[in-house]
Design a protein around this motif. Structure first.
Motif, PDB file in Angstrom:
ATOM      1  N   CYS A 620    -144.844 -10.449  29.290  1.00  0.00           N
ATOM      2  CA  CYS A 620    -143.857 -11.456  29.680  1.00  0.00           C
ATOM      3  C   CYS A 620    -142.442 -10.960  29.390  1.00  0.00           C
ATOM      4  CB  CYS A 620    -144.134 -12.752  28.927  1.00  0.00           C
ATOM      5  SG  CYS A 620    -143.000 -14.108  29.319  1.00  0.00           S
ATOM      6  N   PHE A 621    -142.255 -10.343  28.233  1.00  0.00           N
ATOM      7  CA  PHE A 621    -140.937  -9.834  27.880  1.00  0.00           C
ATOM      8  C   PHE A 621    -140.489  -8.758  28.874  1.00  0.00           C
ATOM      9  CE2 PHE A 621    -138.185  -6.834  25.629  1.00  0.00           C
ATOM     10  CZ  PHE A 621    -137.185  -7.690  25.186  1.00  0.00           C
ATOM     11  N   LYS A 622    -141.396  -7.897  29.277  1.00  0.00           N
ATOM     12  CA  LYS A 622    -141.068  -6.842  30.228  1.00  0.00           C
ATOM     13  C   LYS A 622    -140.638  -7.416  31.566  1.00  0.00           C
ATOM     14  CE  LYS A 622    -143.019  -2.697  32.381  1.00  0.00           C
ATOM     15  NZ  LYS A 622    -144.220  -1.812  32.493  1.00  0.00           N
ATOM     16  N   VAL A 623    -141.319  -8.447  32.007  1.00  0.00           N
ATOM     17  CA  VAL A 623    -140.979  -9.080  33.287  1.00  0.00           C
ATOM     18  C   VAL A 623    -139.604  -9.734  33.216  1.00  0.00           C
ATOM     19  CG1 VAL A 623    -141.583 -10.988  34.810  1.00  0.00           C
ATOM     20  CG2 VAL A 623    -143.347  -9.429  34.028  1.00  0.00           C
ATOM     21  N   LEU A 624    -139.302 -10.418  32.107  1.00  0.00           N
ATOM     22  CA  LEU A 624    -138.010 -11.057  31.948  1.00  0.00           C
ATOM     23  C   LEU A 624    -136.880 -10.030  31.896  1.00  0.00           C
ATOM     24  CD1 LEU A 624    -138.876 -13.856  29.336  1.00  0.00           C
ATOM     25  CD2 LEU A 624    -138.362 -14.165  31.765  1.00  0.00           C
ATOM     26  N   ARG A 625    -137.115  -8.916  31.181  1.00  0.00           N
ATOM     27  CA  ARG A 625    -136.085  -7.880  31.102  1.00  0.00           C
ATOM     28  C   ARG A 625    -135.824  -7.259  32.469  1.00  0.00           C
ATOM     29  NH1 ARG A 625    -137.332  -2.764  27.414  1.00  0.00           N
ATOM     30  NH2 ARG A 625    -138.747  -2.413  29.184  1.00  0.00           N
ATOM     31  N   THR A 626    -136.872  -7.018  33.225  1.00  0.00           N
ATOM     32  CA  THR A 626    -136.704  -6.466  34.565  1.00  0.00           C
ATOM     33  C   THR A 626    -135.902  -7.413  35.449  1.00  0.00           C
ATOM     34  OG1 THR A 626    -138.833  -5.334  34.344  1.00  0.00           O
ATOM     35  CG2 THR A 626    -137.951  -5.609  36.570  1.00  0.00           C
ATOM     36  N   PHE A 627    -136.142  -8.701  35.319  1.00  0.00           N
ATOM     37  CA  PHE A 627    -135.408  -9.697  36.112  1.00  0.00           C
ATOM     38  C   PHE A 627    -133.922  -9.673  35.766  1.00  0.00           C
ATOM     39  CE2 PHE A 627    -133.514 -13.845  36.750  1.00  0.00           C
ATOM     40  CZ  PHE A 627    -133.982 -14.240  37.992  1.00  0.00           C
ATOM     41  N   VAL A 628    -133.601  -9.611  34.468  1.00  0.00           N
ATOM     42  CA  VAL A 628    -132.201  -9.611  34.039  1.00  0.00           C
ATOM     43  C   VAL A 628    -131.490  -8.354  34.527  1.00  0.00           C
ATOM     44  CG1 VAL A 628    -130.668  -9.567  32.037  1.00  0.00           C
ATOM     45  CG2 VAL A 628    -132.644 -11.088  32.061  1.00  0.00           C
ATOM     46  N   GLU A 629    -132.135  -7.213  34.424  1.00  0.00           N
ATOM     47  CA  GLU A 629    -131.516  -5.961  34.865  1.00  0.00           C
ATOM     48  C   GLU A 629    -131.289  -5.940  36.364  1.00  0.00           C
ATOM     49  OE1 GLU A 629    -134.213  -3.023  33.493  1.00  0.00           O
ATOM     50  OE2 GLU A 629    -133.530  -3.094  31.395  1.00  0.00           O
ATOM     51  N   ALA A 630    -132.224  -6.489  37.127  1.00  0.00           N
ATOM     52  CA  ALA A 630    -132.104  -6.463  38.582  1.00  0.00           C
ATOM     53  C   ALA A 630    -131.028  -7.427  39.091  1.00  0.00           C
ATOM     54  CB  ALA A 630    -133.444  -6.798  39.214  1.00  0.00           C
ATOM     55  N   ARG A 631    -130.790  -8.516  38.374  1.00  0.00           N
ATOM     56  CA  ARG A 631    -129.846  -9.537  38.873  1.00  0.00           C
ATOM     57  C   ARG A 631    -128.731  -9.785  37.857  1.00  0.00           C
ATOM     58  NH1 ARG A 631    -133.641 -14.280  41.281  1.00  0.00           N
ATOM     59  NH2 ARG A 631    -131.566 -14.993  41.941  1.00  0.00           N
ATOM     60  N   PHE A 632    -128.344  -8.724  37.167  1.00  0.00           N
ATOM     61  CA  PHE A 632    -127.341  -8.852  36.108  1.00  0.00           C
ATOM     62  C   PHE A 632    -125.999  -9.331  36.662  1.00  0.00           C
ATOM     63  CE2 PHE A 632    -124.058  -7.145  33.276  1.00  0.00           C
ATOM     64  CZ  PHE A 632    -124.469  -7.706  32.070  1.00  0.00           C
ATOM     65  N   GLU A 633    -125.669  -8.961  37.895  1.00  0.00           N
ATOM     66  CA  GLU A 633    -124.383  -9.327  38.479  1.00  0.00           C
ATOM     67  C   GLU A 633    -124.248 -10.836  38.669  1.00  0.00           C
ATOM     68  OE1 GLU A 633    -123.987  -7.172  42.053  1.00  0.00           O
ATOM     69  OE2 GLU A 633    -123.778  -5.210  41.097  1.00  0.00           O
ATOM     70  N   GLU A 634    -125.370 -11.557  38.725  1.00  0.00           N
ATOM     71  CA  GLU A 634    -125.320 -13.000  38.929  1.00  0.00           C
ATOM     72  C   GLU A 634    -125.075 -13.756  37.632  1.00  0.00           C
ATOM     73  OE1 GLU A 634    -128.658 -14.468  41.148  1.00  0.00           O
ATOM     74  OE2 GLU A 634    -128.859 -12.600  42.280  1.00  0.00           O
ATOM     75  N   PHE A 635    -125.152 -13.082  36.497  1.00  0.00           N
ATOM     76  CA  PHE A 635    -124.922 -13.737  35.215  1.00  0.00           C
ATOM     77  C   PHE A 635    -123.416 -13.842  34.954  1.00  0.00           C
ATOM     78  CE2 PHE A 635    -129.279 -12.535  34.873  1.00  0.00           C
ATOM     79  CZ  PHE A 635    -129.858 -13.388  33.956  1.00  0.00           C
ATOM     80  N   SER A 636    -123.019 -15.042  34.564  1.00  0.00           N
ATOM     81  CA  SER A 636    -121.610 -15.252  34.228  1.00  0.00           C
ATOM     82  C   SER A 636    -121.375 -14.814  32.776  1.00  0.00           C
ATOM     83  CB  SER A 636    -121.244 -16.721  34.407  1.00  0.00           C
ATOM     84  OG  SER A 636    -121.951 -17.533  33.478  1.00  0.00           O
ATOM     85  N   PRO A 637    -120.096 -14.665  32.369  1.00  0.00           N
ATOM     86  CA  PRO A 637    -119.825 -14.314  30.958  1.00  0.00           C
ATOM     87  C   PRO A 637    -120.409 -15.333  29.982  1.00  0.00           C
ATOM     88  CG  PRO A 637    -117.874 -13.960  32.290  1.00  0.00           C
ATOM     89  CD  PRO A 637    -118.887 -14.625  33.187  1.00  0.00           C
TER      90      PRO A 637
END
Length: 640
Positions: A620-637
């Motif tokens: 589960c942690f691996k899947v969440l990390r992959t999601f964050v890395e792939a869509r990092f530009e959509e995260f606000s400060p």
């Protein structure tokens, strides 16, 4: 003295005779009352000859001098579904009895129709023809295309009937000679007189059977009569026979006949077979160009009630015909037509600008709309996802204020729901008037109306008045047992979305309801219950949390990304540590639907793990990390 003695003796004898006659009369009246109750819904077999309604109350019993049984002391019962004749031997079969007495039937009774007016009292001694013909009107003849006098007279009698039993009596007596117009008129008349007639006769037959058995025990051996009435099977046979004849004649009807047939079927909740329905739709398509505005409205309403979705060709023909008749539109026809299109979920937006044309035509006519017509029209626009112009909305607002005091609860909730679906807020004056009307009528609100009202207010981000909140909480507490799970969750969602103040009574009632109705919980209900409680900082009982987790385990494979995120975030905010099995199944479903997650939903999941001080599994942690890395530009400060 002798003369006086004779007079006294005569007077004594007369008094004794009078007492005996009085006792007989009382017995007969008791039987009359019992029979009248027993035959409150029985099908009748009425003669063709009609007599005018009686001006005075008539007795239910009379002697018939012309009866072949009059010499045997027969008394005849004036009730349409009973034949009172001298008792026959128990060994004689019913068929033999009816064969011997089929030439004479006594008809007529007084009863109440649906509207409360008395049915005609029809009493006659009519000999029936052995060949099934009519002894009064003779053979049916056609005269150069003119309406047959016999069928015309039968149609007039059917139209003048005041109760379904009277209609069935006319039908049964002249069944073999009824034409297609007589048949559709009979079915239409029954549907118009009493929409629940078919259900009522089945329910009342049980009471009739019990009362008949008791009456025969009370009067057995005292009167030389036997009572025969139509059983439920006989009535069902007569009705099925009429419907079968109607369906076989569907090709003979014009547009008016087809619409009447569809309306009758829908009103009586009779679903014709597939072949008959196809024939009706085919004939409706052929006659569409000749239909009136009322005929189109009735046809669409009937299709909705019969749960039949017409094809695109028929709908295009109907829409074209509606536009052709735009100058003849009445508010009721327009509102019902739009309601039917919306209920059928027919996308009329791209059909030659149909909705746009309707809106243009209605702008100047809205001032004549009644509250229900206005509610149905506005609801249909919202259901069809058509946002009207500002001019139209202004007209709606002004009309709502003018007829606000006449809005019923369902109409009021539908209007608010429509505003929310169209993402358009009413004017302040209209909104205040709607809230005041809701407070005044809150006791008449059904759970669905309460749910829609609160959902719409929250969707429009409108903070309701305090008196409306108090009224809603009181109504929810009083009628919580009548709520569906979705109704309750909509109310809780509205409170949580607007962060509204709430009473402890509402919290207690809602938790008790959820606990005892856990089997009805859907994934969205589980997630919304936990999310709402977390937002409103409720203290949920431990038993309710356990029930929610067990219900979630049963349907975890149906959870969407939003429901998973809200569930874990709610548990974390409320500091309720989930059971290990639930956590394992949760992570498995999260991995399966990770591609459908939004950024905010992933953040909610991570916040839930953090507040519960839990570490997700490696997968589960691996899947969440992959999601964050792939869509990092959509995260606000702020998210980071």
């Amino acid at each position: 003295m002798r003369a006086r003695h004779v007079c006294a003796s005569s007077s004594s004898s007369s008094s004794s005779s009078f007492r005996h006659r009085r006792h007989d009369t009382l017995r007969l009246h008791f039987l009359a009352v019992a029979v009248y109750v027993m035959t409150a819904s029985s099908a009748v077999s009425l003669p063709r000859q009609r007599t005018s309604p009686p001006k005075q109350k008539q007795h239910l019993f009379r002697d018939v001098a012309d009866s072949p049984f009059a010499g045997a002391g027969a008394r005849t019962l004036r009730d349409p579904s009973w034949s009172v004749v001298p008792s026959v031997s128990s060994a004689a079969s019913n068929s033999q009895f009816h064969s011997a007495t089929r030439g004479f039937f006594i008809h007529g009774r007084i009863m109440k129709s649906k509207k409360g007016s008395p049915c005609r009292v029809r009493s006659a001694l009519i000999p029936s023809s052995p060949a099934g013909g009519n002894p009064i009107f003779g053979k049916e003849e056609k005269r150069g295309g003119r309406p047959n006098p016999f069928n015309k007279k039968v149609n007039q009698e059917i139209v003048a009937s005041r109760c379904p039993e009277e209609v069935m009596g006319i039908v049964n007596e002249n069944f073999d000679r009824l034409n297609h117009i007589n048949v559709i008129t009979a079915v239409h008349r029954i549907a118009k007189l009493n929409r629940e007639w078919l259900k009522e006769i089945k329910i009342r037959d049980l009471a009739i059977q019990r009362l008949r058995n008791k009456t025969e025990m009370l009067f057995e051996g005292q009167y030389p009569i036997s009572i025969f009435y139509k059983s439920l099977e006989q009535r069902q046979f007569e009705w099925d026979r009429l419907i079968e004849k109607l369906e076989s004649q569907s090709n003979l009807h014009d547009g008016r006949g087809i619409t009447s047939m569809l309306w009758s079927f829908a009103t009586l909740q009779h679903h014709p077979n597939h072949e008959t329905m196809n024939n009706l739709i085919h004939r409706l398509h052929e006659c569409c160009s000749s239909l009136s505005s009322q005929g189109i409205t009735n046809s669409l309403w009937s299709l909705v009630k019969l749960q039949y979705r017409p094809d695109a060709d028929l709908m295009e023909s109907i829409l074209d015909r509606i536009l052709d008749l735009r100058k003849q539109w009445s508010p009721q026809c327009v509102s019902n037509t739009l309601w039917a299109l919306a209920t059928l979920e027919y996308n009329a937006l791209g059909s030659k600008g149909f909705i746009q044309n309707v809106e243009d035509e209605l702008v100047e006519k809205l001032k004549f709309f009644k509250p229900q017509e206005l509610s149905n029209t506005f609801w249909a626009f919202a259901r069809l996802q058509y946002k009207p112009s500002d001019i139209f909305l202004a007209k709606v607002n002004s009309r709502l204020v003018a007829c606000m005091g006449f809005l019923k609860p369902q109409e009021l909730s539908n209007i608010l729901w429509s505003y929310a679906k169209l993402d358009t807020a009413p004017t302040n004056s209209t909104l205040n008037a709607l809230q005041d009307q809701a407070v005044a009528e809150i006791r008449l609100f059904k759970p669905q109306a309460i749910s829609n009202t609160m959902w719409a207010i929250a969707k429009l981000q409108i903070r309701p008045k305090t008196k409306l909140l108090h009224a809603v909480e009181e109504a929810c507490a009083q009628s919580m047992s009548s709520f569906s799970m979705q109704n309750l969750q909509n109310v809780l969602w509205a409170y949580a979305t607007l962060n509204l103040p709430h009473s402890d009574l509402l919290i207690k009632k809602s938790q008790t309801y959820v606990y005892y109705n856990a089997r009805n919980l859907m994934p969205a209900d589980v997630a919304n219950q936990l999310w709402s409680a977390a937002v409103l900082s409720w203290k949920i009982e431990d038993r309710v949390v356990r029930v929610l987790q067990h219900r979630a385990l049963e349907s975890i494979g149906l959870f969407t990304s939003q429901e998973l995120a809200n569930t874990l975030w709610g548990l974390g905010t409320l500091s309720y540590r989930p059971i290990p099995l639930f956590l394992a199944k949760f992570e498995e479903q999260l991995v399966n639907v990770i591609d459908t997650f939004k950024v905010c939903e992933v953040l909610s999941v991570m916040a839930g793990f953090s507040r519960l001080a839990l570490t997700p599994s490696n997968k589960c942690f691996k899947v969440l990390r992959t999601f964050v890395e792939a869509r990092f530009e959509e995260f606000s400060p702020g998210h980071i």
